[in-house]
Scaffold this active site. Structure first.
Site, mmCIF file in Angstrom:
data_model
loop_
_atom_site.group_PDB
_atom_site.id
_atom_site.type_symbol
_atom_site.label_atom_id
_atom_site.label_comp_id
_atom_site.label_asym_id
_atom_site.label_seq_id
_atom_site.Cartn_x
_atom_site.Cartn_y
_atom_site.Cartn_z
ATOM 1 N N GLU A 180 4.176 -34.696 -24.033
ATOM 2 C CA GLU A 180 5.322 -35.098 -23.213
ATOM 3 C C GLU A 180 5.647 -34.016 -22.174
ATOM 4 O O GLU A 180 5.891 -34.301 -21.010
ATOM 5 C CB GLU A 180 6.532 -35.373 -24.105
ATOM 6 C CG GLU A 180 7.715 -35.973 -23.345
ATOM 7 C CD GLU A 180 8.878 -36.349 -24.266
ATOM 8 O OE1 GLU A 180 8.827 -36.035 -25.463
ATOM 9 O OE2 GLU A 180 9.830 -36.961 -23.756
ATOM 10 N N GLY A 185 11.708 -43.025 -30.592
ATOM 11 C CA GLY A 185 12.919 -42.912 -31.406
ATOM 12 C C GLY A 185 12.988 -41.549 -32.078
ATOM 13 O O GLY A 185 12.803 -41.436 -33.298
HETATM 14 C C1 LIG Z 1 16.961 -39.824 -19.094
HETATM 15 C C2 LIG Z 1 16.785 -39.487 -20.555
HETATM 16 C C3 LIG Z 1 15.894 -40.207 -21.310
HETATM 17 C C4 LIG Z 1 15.741 -39.919 -22.663
HETATM 18 N N1 LIG Z 1 14.861 -40.693 -23.390
HETATM 19 C C5 LIG Z 1 14.737 -40.455 -24.706
HETATM 20 C C6 LIG Z 1 13.869 -41.285 -25.508
HETATM 21 O O1 LIG Z 1 13.242 -42.213 -25.023
HETATM 22 N N2 LIG Z 1 13.798 -41.034 -26.825
HETATM 23 C C7 LIG Z 1 14.466 -40.008 -27.417
HETATM 24 O O2 LIG Z 1 14.308 -39.822 -28.617
HETATM 25 N N3 LIG Z 1 15.300 -39.211 -26.699
HETATM 26 C C8 LIG Z 1 15.445 -39.412 -25.363
HETATM 27 N N4 LIG Z 1 16.303 -38.628 -24.621
HETATM 28 C C9 LIG Z 1 17.116 -37.617 -25.313
HETATM 29 C C10 LIG Z 1 16.741 -36.188 -25.009
HETATM 30 O O3 LIG Z 1 15.529 -35.849 -25.591
HETATM 31 C C11 LIG Z 1 17.930 -35.346 -25.520
HETATM 32 O O4 LIG Z 1 19.023 -35.647 -24.681
HETATM 33 C C12 LIG Z 1 17.643 -33.867 -25.461
HETATM 34 O O5 LIG Z 1 16.678 -33.527 -26.412
HETATM 35 C C13 LIG Z 1 18.914 -33.017 -25.661
HETATM 36 O O6 LIG Z 1 19.580 -33.375 -26.821
HETATM 37 P P1 LIG Z 1 21.152 -33.734 -26.836
HETATM 38 O O7 LIG Z 1 21.388 -34.689 -25.701
HETATM 39 O O8 LIG Z 1 21.483 -34.182 -28.214
HETATM 40 O O9 LIG Z 1 21.890 -32.384 -26.471
HETATM 41 P P2 LIG Z 1 22.330 -31.221 -27.517
HETATM 42 O O10 LIG Z 1 21.197 -30.952 -28.439
HETATM 43 O O11 LIG Z 1 23.647 -31.616 -28.101
HETATM 44 O O12 LIG Z 1 22.516 -29.994 -26.549
HETATM 45 C C14 LIG Z 1 23.690 -29.792 -25.756
HETATM 46 C C15 LIG Z 1 23.501 -28.504 -24.950
HETATM 47 O O13 LIG Z 1 23.361 -27.373 -25.840
HETATM 48 C C16 LIG Z 1 22.164 -26.666 -25.560
HETATM 49 N N5 LIG Z 1 21.544 -26.161 -26.787
HETATM 50 C C17 LIG Z 1 21.470 -26.819 -27.973
HETATM 51 N N6 LIG Z 1 20.801 -26.066 -28.873
HETATM 52 C C18 LIG Z 1 20.428 -24.924 -28.233
HETATM 53 C C19 LIG Z 1 19.696 -23.760 -28.612
HETATM 54 N N7 LIG Z 1 19.203 -23.603 -29.843
HETATM 55 N N8 LIG Z 1 19.505 -22.784 -27.689
HETATM 56 C C20 LIG Z 1 19.987 -22.905 -26.423
HETATM 57 N N9 LIG Z 1 20.691 -23.990 -26.016
HETATM 58 C C21 LIG Z 1 20.908 -24.979 -26.900
HETATM 59 C C22 LIG Z 1 21.259 -27.710 -24.908
HETATM 60 O O14 LIG Z 1 20.282 -27.117 -24.103
HETATM 61 C C23 LIG Z 1 22.248 -28.524 -24.091
HETATM 62 O O15 LIG Z 1 22.534 -27.906 -22.860
HETATM 63 C C24 LIG Z 1 16.485 -38.879 -23.263
HETATM 64 C C25 LIG Z 1 17.395 -38.146 -22.500
HETATM 65 C C26 LIG Z 1 17.561 -38.440 -21.163
HETATM 66 C C27 LIG Z 1 18.547 -37.633 -20.377
#
Ligand SMILES: Cc1cc2nc3c(=O)[nH]c(=O)nc-3n(C[C@H](O)[C@H](O)[C@H](O)COP(=O)(O)OP(=O)(O)OC[C@H]3O[C@@H](n4cnc5c(N)ncnc54)[C@H](O)[C@@H]3O)c2cc1C
Length: 385
Positions: free
Chosen positions: A246, A129
């Site tokens: 991870e 989480g």
């Molecule tokens: C299959 C899958 C399983 C997952 N399982 C889990 C889980 O079990 N537990 C959990 O906690 N999370 C989980 N996640 C979540 C995952 O860790 C997040 O999706 C990921 O960290 C990206 O965050 P976001 O989706 O909020 O994208 P955002 O943070 O909103 O980013 C959107 C875009 O902006 C870019 N971006 C944002 N900030 C920057 C920066 N500073 N510099 C350059 N680019 C930037 C990102 O690279 C991305 O392309 C999972 C995701 C997937 C796809």
């Protein structure tokens, strides 16, 4: 640096191969990718078989209930289990590959004794989480609040993308314990029992049609203070340990699976005539080189962590970046070999693998974030923002 295996390591490989040859035929058939309760049962049964045979927690330290095997033995284990077509960790992913190792590295003796043996025996499944609706890549922006009340934290907030939340017993949870501190300094790492009152789990459907992950709403959930790993407000440091496991080690076994998939694709291309397409053949050749390089990088990382001991470093980001891109490219090539969009038989695992490969450059930290880490912490370039 010597990347060859020793005689003792080859002996370990022989014994493991023998055991796998005897154990795998007794496994029940793999349940549908969408039936998570059945998948949990399947994955934990396999974990129990590993435990009974002495192969559970191979890479965990002996004082955490593991086998204390060397990282190289762990690599051999991953190679052999993948080659034999053994089940992957599945629902045990978080417990075995990052929550467990974090507790082993950062937990108290009481916490290790309480949480680690059930993971090894296949009795407890963990989820992660961390992400929130407004805190993904910028993880330290998380807002889920934990307010101290006697011996408990009272937690309210929302988490998202929580893989396996539906079938998990425990959650490694990040909460804000000091809202006034700078954002990296007010976070704590907690183990939350998933049956605590106030938790609502709402499954989300993925592009591939699976309900692999969920939204999680926390409404005044009480978690005992003794469930905190590390000091209060020191959770960011503990989180870095979790993320290094991870990114550094959790996906390594899948490289072997990708190499197997690539071989199967080449066979299929030879069979269906696509092999005559020189552009496609070059694409497969490039992928072959990429996966071989990734395996060498893995061996190098392992040898490095054997030399320095302990938690994997930021080098894991290089692996994660290259691996997730190569995996996407592999399933892109698969679509071409198998005939592209319309020719896909929708029952085939290929389709699911192709669709889920798209998520690999997002899950466990996006490629952009891995590039930031490589730029700032490995190459020493100035911070972006
Ligand atoms: C299959 C899958 C399983 C997952 N399982 C889990 C889980 O079990 N537990 C959990 O906690 N999370 C989980 N996640 C979540 C995952 O860790 C997040 O999706 C990921 O960290 C990206 O965050 P976001 O989706 O909020 O994208 P955002 O943070 O909103 O980013 C959107 C875009 O902006 C870019 N971006 C944002 N900030 C920057 C920066 N500073 N510099 C350059 N680019 C930037 C990102 O690279 C991305 O392309 C999972 C995701 C997937 C796809």
């Amino acid at each position: 640096m010597d990347l060859a295996y020793t005689e003792a390591e080859e002996e370990f490989r022989r014994r493991l191969r023998e055991w796998l040859a005897g154990a795998l035929p007794g496994l029940p058939p793999k349940p549908s990718p969408d039936d998570w309760p059945a998948r949990r049962a399947y994955d934990t049964t396999w974990q129990r078989m590993l435990y009974d045979a002495g192969y559970a927690g191979l890479h965990w330290p002996a004082d955490a209930g593991g086998r204390g095997a060397t990282p190289t033995q762990h690599l051999i284990y991953l190679e052999e289990t993948e080659k034999a077509g053994a089940p992957y960790v599945g629902a045990n992913f978080v417990g075995l590959l990052h929550a467990g190792p974090t507790i082993a590295a950062e937990g108290t003796a009481e916490q290790r004794a309480r949480w680690l043996p059930p993971v090894l025996r296949g009795e407890a499944v963990w989820c992660q989480g961390f992400s929130e609706p407004d805190a993904g890549s910028d993880l330290a922006a998380l807002r889920t609040r934990a307010v101290r009340d006697g011996d408990s934290y009272v937690i309210s907030g929302a988490k998202t993308w929580t893989s396996h939340a539906e079938v998990a017993d425990w959650c490694e949870l990040l909460v804000r314990t000091d809202p006034d501190a700078p954002k990296h300094r007010g976070i704590s790492w907690l183990a939350m029992p998933m049956d605590a009152p106030g938790i609502t789990v709402r499954p989300l459907r993925t592009l591939a049609g699976s309900r692999e992950f969920a939204e999680m709403f926390l409404d005044e959930v009480r978690v005992p203070v003794r469930n905190r790993v590390g000091a209060e407000n020191d959770g960011w440091r503990v989180t870095m340990v979790t993320l290094s496991f991870e990114r550094g080690t959790a996906f390594v076994g899948e490289v072997v699976a990708c190499r197997r998939t690539l071989d199967a694709l080449a066979d299929e291309a030879r069979r269906n005539g696509r092999w005559d397409d020189v552009v496609l053949r070059r694409r497969l050749g490039r992928l072959n080189a990429e996966f071989r390089a990734l395996w060498r990088l893995t061996q190098w990382n392992v040898a490095e962590s054997e030399r320095t001991g302990g938690v994997p470093g930021t080098g894991g980001s290089v692996f994660k970046l290259r691996y997730s891109g190569a995996r996407q490219e592999l399933y892109g090539a698969a679509a071409e070999v198998l005939g592209g969009g319309d020719a896909f038989d929708l029952d085939r695992e290929w389709v699911l693998d192709r669709l889920s490969s798209l998520s690999y450059t997002i899950a466990a930290g996006t490629s952009q974030i891995q590039r930031n880490i490589v730029a700032e912490r490995i190459l020493g370039l100035p911070k972006g923002r």
